[in-house]
Design a protein around this motif. Sequence first.
Motif, PDB file in Angstrom:
ATOM      1  N   LEU A  10      41.774  25.636  30.462  1.00  0.00           N
ATOM      2  CA  LEU A  10      40.498  26.300  30.703  1.00  0.00           C
ATOM      3  C   LEU A  10      40.745  27.677  31.287  1.00  0.00           C
ATOM      4  N   GLU A  11      39.791  28.554  31.014  1.00  0.00           N
ATOM      5  CA  GLU A  11      39.809  29.900  31.576  1.00  0.00           C
ATOM      6  C   GLU A  11      38.413  30.230  32.068  1.00  0.00           C
ATOM      7  N   GLY A  12      38.341  31.036  33.099  1.00  0.00           N
ATOM      8  CA  GLY A  12      37.052  31.436  33.631  1.00  0.00           C
ATOM      9  C   GLY A  12      37.211  31.999  35.023  1.00  0.00           C
ATOM     10  N   PHE A  13      36.236  31.695  35.889  1.00  0.00           N
ATOM     11  CA  PHE A  13      36.235  32.223  37.249  1.00  0.00           C
ATOM     12  C   PHE A  13      35.847  31.135  38.239  1.00  0.00           C
ATOM     13  N   LEU A  14      36.524  31.123  39.387  1.00  0.00           N
ATOM     14  CA  LEU A  14      36.058  30.377  40.537  1.00  0.00           C
ATOM     15  C   LEU A  14      35.213  31.337  41.358  1.00  0.00           C
TER      16      LEU A  14
ATOM     17  N   THR B 100      46.195  29.012  41.665  1.00  0.00           N
ATOM     18  CA  THR B 100      45.757  28.485  42.951  1.00  0.00           C
ATOM     19  C   THR B 100      45.004  29.597  43.665  1.00  0.00           C
ATOM     20  N   VAL B 101      43.795  29.294  44.129  1.00  0.00           N
ATOM     21  CA  VAL B 101      43.007  30.275  44.871  1.00  0.00           C
ATOM     22  C   VAL B 101      43.002  29.860  46.339  1.00  0.00           C
ATOM     23  N   ASN B 102      43.538  30.732  47.199  1.00  0.00           N
ATOM     24  CA  ASN B 102      43.567  30.482  48.642  1.00  0.00           C
ATOM     25  C   ASN B 102      42.386  31.179  49.310  1.00  0.00           C
TER      26      ASN B 102
ATOM     27  N   ALA C 276      37.186  34.831  41.490  1.00  0.00           N
ATOM     28  CA  ALA C 276      38.628  34.776  41.280  1.00  0.00           C
ATOM     29  C   ALA C 276      38.925  34.267  39.871  1.00  0.00           C
ATOM     30  N   LYS C 277      39.714  35.005  39.123  1.00  0.00           N
ATOM     31  CA  LYS C 277      40.097  34.592  37.769  1.00  0.00           C
ATOM     32  C   LYS C 277      40.931  33.318  37.830  1.00  0.00           C
ATOM     33  N   VAL C 278      40.690  32.394  36.884  1.00  0.00           N
ATOM     34  CA  VAL C 278      41.506  31.190  36.776  1.00  0.00           C
ATOM     35  C   VAL C 278      41.980  31.043  35.331  1.00  0.00           C
TER      36      VAL C 278
ATOM     37  N   VAL D  98      42.554  35.032  47.877  1.00  0.00           N
ATOM     38  CA  VAL D  98      43.745  35.469  47.149  1.00  0.00           C
ATOM     39  C   VAL D  98      44.014  34.501  45.998  1.00  0.00           C
ATOM     40  N   GLY D  99      44.226  35.040  44.796  1.00  0.00           N
ATOM     41  CA  GLY D  99      44.608  34.224  43.651  1.00  0.00           C
ATOM     42  C   GLY D  99      46.113  34.281  43.449  1.00  0.00           C
TER      43      GLY D  99
END
Length: 263
Positions: free
Chosen positions: A142-146, A72-74, A49-51, A157-158
Motif C-alpha cells: 500500500l501507498e498513501g499518507f498517515l 515507520t513513522v515516529n 507522513a508518506k507511507v 519523523v518518517g
Amino acid sequence: MKQQLRVLGVFAALMGSWAVVGPTGIIPVSQAEPVQPSKTIKTEYQYAAKVACSLLLPHQDGTLARGTYRTTVNIHNPTDKKVAVAAKVALATQFGSDPGPFGVTPFKEAVLQPDGAVGVSCFDIAGYFCPIDGVCVDFAFLEGFLVIKSPVPLDVVGVYTARHTDGEVESIDVETVQPRQIRETVNIGAAEPTKPGGGKRVDYPPKGSSAYGDKEPKQMCGGIAGFKCPAGKTCVDDPADDCDPTKGGADCSGICVSSPQAR
C-alpha cells in the motif's frame, strides 16, 4: 504504477456501490449501521507522513523499483503534558477516480505521555483498514499518507528502508514532517468490533492480478486483528518482515502455511 492504480480504481468503484472483487469473485458487502463517534478531539496541527509498505510480497508492478519497502513513522510529544492525538490513513488512488469507503480510514486515537514517543509501522498502518463497514483489507502493498492531527506541535519523523526482494536493508532515509496549522474537531472512529478473525476479508490487489507477476501471493494472519488461517493451514511468523514476536513484537503479522498433518 498505472496497473496498480487501475486495479484500485476499479476496486474503489465497486466498493462504492455494493460489492468488491475478492479471491473467489464478487463478494456482497453489507454496510454497517452508522455509529456515533466514541470521542472527539480538538486539534490545531496536521502532519501528513508518506507511507510505502510492502506487506505480503515485494513491489513489482512498476509503482516503485522492484523490492521490499518499509515505513515507520515516529511521533514525539515535546511538551510536559499528556496529549491525545488522532491519526488516519489516506490511500493513494487513481487521480480523478471516485472515492470508495476504503480511500480514507476513520481516525484512531493515541495518548502520548509527557516527552513520550510512539512508532507506527507498516503493519500498524494496514490495521487501520480492519474493519471498515465490516470488511478487512489484506494488502499485498500500500501507498498513501498517515495523517496525524494534534492539539499541540509534535515531532513527526518518517523512517524509510528498502532492499531487494531478499537480503538485508540496503537504503534508509529519515524525513522530518512539517506541520500545517489547521483547526479541526476530529471524530474518533466508530466502535466496530475487532474480535480475532472478525470481518469479511478482501485482498488488494485481488489475487490473480498481474500485479503479483509470477509470485503466489501470501495470505496474512495474526497481527493486531487476529486474522485466522483457513482449514489445513497454520499461522507462522513471516521471516521476510522486520517484526519479530520473540523480541517484543506482540502484534506481528504472520503468514499461512500448510499444516504438517495436511501435507
